[in-house]
Write a protein that holds these residues in place. Structure first.
Motif, PDB file in Angstrom:
ATOM      1  N   MET A   1       0.877  -1.202  -0.108  1.00 32.71           N
ATOM      2  CA  MET A   1       0.252  -0.022  -0.198  1.00 32.71           C
ATOM      3  C   MET A   1       0.841   1.203  -0.047  1.00 32.71           C
ATOM      4  SD  MET A   1      -3.301  -1.287   0.001  1.00 32.71           S
ATOM      5  CE  MET A   1      -4.359  -0.102   0.857  1.00 32.71           C
ATOM      6  N   ARG A   2       1.568   1.384  -1.042  1.00 29.61           N
ATOM      7  CA  ARG A   2       2.443   2.516  -1.148  1.00 29.61           C
ATOM      8  C   ARG A   2       1.600   4.004  -0.867  1.00 29.61           C
ATOM      9  NH1 ARG A   2       4.708   1.918  -7.226  1.00 29.61           N
ATOM     10  NH2 ARG A   2       2.757   1.144  -7.601  1.00 29.61           N
ATOM     11  N   PHE A   3       0.482   4.075  -0.950  1.00 24.18           N
ATOM     12  CA  PHE A   3      -0.103   5.532  -0.979  1.00 24.18           C
ATOM     13  C   PHE A   3      -1.028   5.797   0.086  1.00 24.18           C
ATOM     14  CE2 PHE A   3       1.636   5.022  -5.232  1.00 24.18           C
ATOM     15  CZ  PHE A   3       2.309   6.206  -5.490  1.00 24.18           C
ATOM     16  N   GLU A   4      -1.090   4.626   1.259  1.00 23.46           N
ATOM     17  CA  GLU A   4      -2.007   4.769   2.397  1.00 23.46           C
ATOM     18  C   GLU A   4      -1.661   6.003   3.058  1.00 23.46           C
ATOM     19  OE1 GLU A   4      -4.698   3.234   4.673  1.00 23.46           O
ATOM     20  OE2 GLU A   4      -3.577   1.874   3.346  1.00 23.46           O
ATOM     21  N   PHE A  25      -4.369   4.170  -7.589  1.00 25.34           N
ATOM     22  CA  PHE A  25      -4.152   5.057  -6.453  1.00 25.34           C
ATOM     23  C   PHE A  25      -5.013   4.418  -5.486  1.00 25.34           C
ATOM     24  CE2 PHE A  25      -1.745   8.414  -9.198  1.00 25.34           C
ATOM     25  CZ  PHE A  25      -0.673   8.418  -8.339  1.00 25.34           C
ATOM     26  N   LEU A  26      -6.168   4.427  -5.736  1.00 25.91           N
ATOM     27  CA  LEU A  26      -7.267   3.895  -4.591  1.00 25.91           C
ATOM     28  C   LEU A  26      -6.851   2.421  -4.056  1.00 25.91           C
ATOM     29  CD1 LEU A  26     -10.615   5.166  -6.358  1.00 25.91           C
ATOM     30  CD2 LEU A  26      -9.791   5.819  -4.131  1.00 25.91           C
ATOM     31  N   ALA A 226      -0.056   4.408 -16.786  1.00 29.89           N
ATOM     32  CA  ALA A 226      -0.421   4.575 -15.156  1.00 29.89           C
ATOM     33  C   ALA A 226       0.547   3.701 -13.956  1.00 29.89           C
ATOM     34  CB  ALA A 226      -1.803   3.695 -14.585  1.00 29.89           C
ATOM     35  N   GLU A 227       1.221   2.654 -14.378  1.00 33.85           N
ATOM     36  CA  GLU A 227       2.338   2.145 -13.568  1.00 33.85           C
ATOM     37  C   GLU A 227       3.375   3.101 -13.443  1.00 33.85           C
ATOM     38  OE1 GLU A 227       2.196  -0.232 -11.455  1.00 33.85           O
ATOM     39  OE2 GLU A 227       0.573  -1.379 -12.290  1.00 33.85           O
ATOM     40  N   ALA A 228       3.868   3.788 -14.483  1.00 34.11           N
ATOM     41  CA  ALA A 228       5.001   4.503 -14.695  1.00 34.11           C
ATOM     42  C   ALA A 228       4.680   5.846 -13.816  1.00 34.11           C
ATOM     43  CB  ALA A 228       5.391   4.962 -15.846  1.00 34.11           C
ATOM     44  N   ILE A 229       3.415   6.343 -13.669  1.00 33.47           N
ATOM     45  CA  ILE A 229       2.854   7.398 -13.010  1.00 33.47           C
ATOM     46  C   ILE A 229       3.025   7.142 -11.306  1.00 33.47           C
ATOM     47  CG2 ILE A 229       0.853   8.761 -12.205  1.00 33.47           C
ATOM     48  CD1 ILE A 229       0.102   8.737 -15.333  1.00 33.47           C
TER      49      ILE A 229
END
Length: 256
Positions: A1-4, A25-26, A226-229
């Motif tokens: 969860m990189r963006f928790e 991201f979600l 999206a993966e690169a973003i």
């Protein structure tokens, strides 16, 4: 969860690369604010990627207007308390020979692609400064790096070249504020943008002809970009800023 615990704003989030990035991201713990011109389409995308309605907020408007970018940032901060990441993804594309381009065409590209990203980044940077930093990822274009005769795009390419230059300049200016900024530069990615100037039948006929244009043998998909973003927005890229990353199936490397 990189963006928790992170809050992300995405322009052009109602379809294609922006929608795919929002969903990813979600899935990795973020809360997301998405922008697009069509409110109905935007709300449908929000419901699709977050049926609960708790983790996505929609902010409709034309990103060519600076107030729209500011409203997106305000929506993220008002709903979720802060802003950690901006994905400046909105854009337009309609190949047309240079001698046929009108002033209206030129203004359309510059306003949507360059002006839109400029002032949305400015609004985001102000919010991120209050939050001790953040990350901005722009969607640029391979066409700003390499010209393609089959898709004459002088104004589009010029606008995206401005986006690439903005990335390098803002990387230096925003570094003391602990804000990183990078860009992805996609080649042919199969998104709804092609339906804005081609019929459904034409899209099905034309897009497959570009598979072989890419050394890796296929067109890109929204997930590829999206993966690169997400990588560039993540802590994994914490020592990367000012970079324009080709996500192009090898096109800018050369030809077979």
């Amino acid at each position: 969860m990189r963006f928790e615990g992170k809050v992300v704003a995405i322009t052009g989030g109602g379809s294609g690369i922006g929608k795919e990035a929002a969903a990813r991201f979600l899935a990795e713990g973020a809360k997301v604010a998405i922008n697009g011109r069509n409110l109905k389409k935007l709300e449908e995308a929000a419901r699709e990627i977050d049926p609960s309605g708790k983790n996505v907020v929609a902010s409709a408007g034309d990103i060519a207007e600076p107030a729209t970018g500011a409203a997106l940032v305000d929506a993220a901060v008002s709903r979720f308390g802060k802003l950690d990441v901006l994905v400046n993804n909105a854009g337009v594309f309609n190949p047309k020979p240079f001698l046929d381009l009108t002033e209206a065409d030129y203004d359309w590209y510059l306003a949507t692609i360059l002006k839109g990203k400029f002032f949305t980044a400015q609004a985001a940077a102000k919010a991120m400064t209050k939050n001790s930093g953040g990350a901005i990822v722009q969607t640029g274009s391979m066409w700003a790096i390499q010209a393609i005769g089959a898709t004459p795009s002088a104004a589009y390419s010029a606008a995206n070249a401005g986006v690439h230059a903005m990335v390098r300049n803002l990387a230096i200016e925003l570094a003391p504020r602990k804000i990183r900024i990078n860009a992805v530069a996609p080649a042919v990615v199969e998104t709804p943008v092609y339906n804005t100037f081609l019929s459904d039948v034409q899209v099905k006929e034309v897009l497959p002809t570009f598979d072989a244009f890419h050394p890796l043998g296929r067109n890109g998909q929204p997930r590829d970009v999206a993966e690169a973003i997400l990588f560039l927005a993540s802590e994994s890229a914490s020592w990367i800023t000012g970079v324009v990353l080709p996500v192009d199936g090898g096109v800018t490397a050369g030809r077979q």
